[in-house]
Design a protein around this motif. Structure first.
Motif: not given
Length: 482
Positions: A455-480
């Motif tokens: 998984v050399p594109d781990l950052d893209e997977l993380v961004a995609g997961l945040r996008h999917e959460l937002a699509g379900a009206a779930v705001p992803a929280l920023p990293a503390p």
């Protein structure tokens, strides 16, 4: 000094076990501690525990789990004093000062015995976080701890200083044979600052005699004979939860390729109340919403790689524990496997996923495939066939484990635990990415566990997961900040 047969027995190498121990029962896994007189206790590994041992035999990585606790130390926090607290509190969890040893033929499954040479310095250490001391550096250190060697008692705790904001982290890692996900939470609960804890017992407790082990094993075989009729029913239930003995092969894609010993972690956070609200709008659960987002994110990554897959098969452990208790550890869980849709609007996919899983959750909790088919797994592992299967399997694309943690912030040594990040590693064969999810104090933390080469594109997977959460009206929280 004369060396007795019992002395020779309990000097055996940790982790060794018979190839085919006597048949047990998953529903009886918790009833494996028995006093046998003279202060000795028979604390047996369950059938599922022994299956986990066999499945990891000869692997570059055993199956391990744990958590990263981020502490707000405030003034007066001392790693030395915190280590002393750990030393005191593990006295209430006998398993943490024991080692797993095999027994002679006829003596039954391996047993946990007190280790008179237990040395806390082998288990609790202090490390300085590499520069710049941010979350990325801390997660890389956690991956190093989880993939490194473990002491004989199969757990370790590492205090991490040098974080950029002055906080202190505690990385706790343990072999899966010691505890599953819910049991791991019970272990953590035994270390934090509860109002009351069990009174510690004597140490070391003498190991059981060979005669008592043989008698106990014989009695267990008799009990197993009385449950033969239910074995076929439970086997059918377990197979139904995992899609049958000979399911259709899953789609080939780049998520499946042989993995190496290295792992990389990444974290996505979401507000638990928002996830629950989004799920309830569709008549679904938090777990349904999480699976929808994770499968959607994996589908996005595959499309960027030029691959189009209609369904992704996911393995989900389901706990069979009524409560989490540090006195009943080991493994008590079933597994469900289902092919989940990738395409479609998030809400529609969530409803379809909920319907696909509805009938399998209960079945997975009622019957453990690892416990029921453990003898078969152990025979395959003894001949190296199980590892070959893992590296060539076409049954699952990924694994998702979701554990519900404490709803309120906890403290350790007077310091508030402001974050709890779940972590895990395993000899995953050809599964390049998996997910550990933990809710804690209103925050849902999703840890992405990836083979860095697969998984050399781990950052893209993380961004995609945040996008999917937002699509379900779930705001992803920023990293503390750390």
């Amino acid at each position: 000094m004369k060396v007795t047969a019992r002395d020779r027995l309990f000097r055996a190498r940790p982790g060794r076990c018979p190839v085919i121990p006597p048949l047990g029962t998953p529903r009886g896994d918790s009833r494996r501690k028995r006093a046998v007189g003279g202060g000795a206790v028979i604390d047996r590994a369950s059938p599922s525990d022994v299956a986990m041992l066999a499945m990891g035999a000869g692997a570059s990585l055993s199956q391990r789990a744990g958590a990263v606790l981020l502490l707000d130390p405030g003034t007066g926090f001392s790693v030395a004093q915190a280590t002393a607290l750990v030393a005191d509190r593990i006295r209430s969890v006998p398993r943490l000062r024991r080692r797993l040893v095999r027994v002679p033929f006829g003596g039954g499954r391996p047993v946990w015995v007190d280790d008179p040479r237990f040395d806390l310095d082998l288990h609790v250490r202090e490390r300085t976080c590499p520069a710049p001391g941010d979350e990325r550096a801390l997660l890389d250190l956690a991956a190093e701890v989880l993939t490194g060697p473990l002491p004989p008692s199969r757990w370790t705790a590492v205090f991490v200083t040098g974080l950029s904001d002055g906080a202190v982290a505690l990385i706790v890692a343990f072999d899966h044979v010691l505890a599953d996900g819910i049991g791991g939470l019970a272990l953590l609960a035994a270390l934090v600052d509860p109002a009351r804890r069990p009174a510690p017992g004597g140490f070391p407790v003498p190991p059981p005699s060979l005669r008592s082990l043989a008698a106990d094993a014989f009695a267990e075989r008799l009990r197993a004979l009385g449950r033969v009729r239910g074995y076929a029913r439970d086997a059918k239930t377990a197979m139904a939860a995992t899609g049958g003995l000979w399911p259709e092969p899953i789609a080939r894609c780049s998520l499946l390729r042989p993995t190496g010993p290295r792992r990389r972690f990444a974290v996505v956070r979401a507000d638990l109340a928002a996830v629950r609200s989004a799920a309830h709008r569709h008549g679904c659960t938090v777990n349904d919403a999480l699976l929808t987002a994770i499968i959607g994110a994996l589908g996005r990554v595959l499309r960027r790689r030029g691959e189009h897959v209609g369904e992704l098969s996911v393995s989900v452990p389901v706990s069979a524990r009524p409560i989490a208790s540090s006195s009943e550890l080991g493994n008590r869980f079933g597994v469900l496997i289902a092919a989940l849709p990738v395409a479609g609007l998030p809400g529609q996919r969530m409803v379809r996923i909920a319907a696909l899983l509805a009938g399998r959750k209960k079945a997975a909790a009622e019957a453990s495939a690892a416990g029921l088919f453990g003898p078969m797994f152990r025979v395959l592992a003894a001949f190296g066939a199980y590892r070959w299967y893992l590296r060539h399997q076409r049954r699952i694309h990924t694994l998702v484990s979701n554990v519900r943690g404490p709803g309120r912030p906890l403290t350790f040594a007077g310091a508030t635990i402001r974050q709890m990040i779940p972590v895990a590693v395993a000899e995953s064969g050809n599964v390049t990415v998996s997910f550990e999810v933990l809710s804690y104090a209103g925050t849902l933390t999703i840890t992405v566990i990836a083979d860095p080469d697969g998984v050399p594109d781990l950052d893209e997977l993380v961004a995609g997961l945040r996008h999917e959460l937002a699509g379900a009206a779930v705001p992803a929280l920023p990293a503390p900040a750390t």
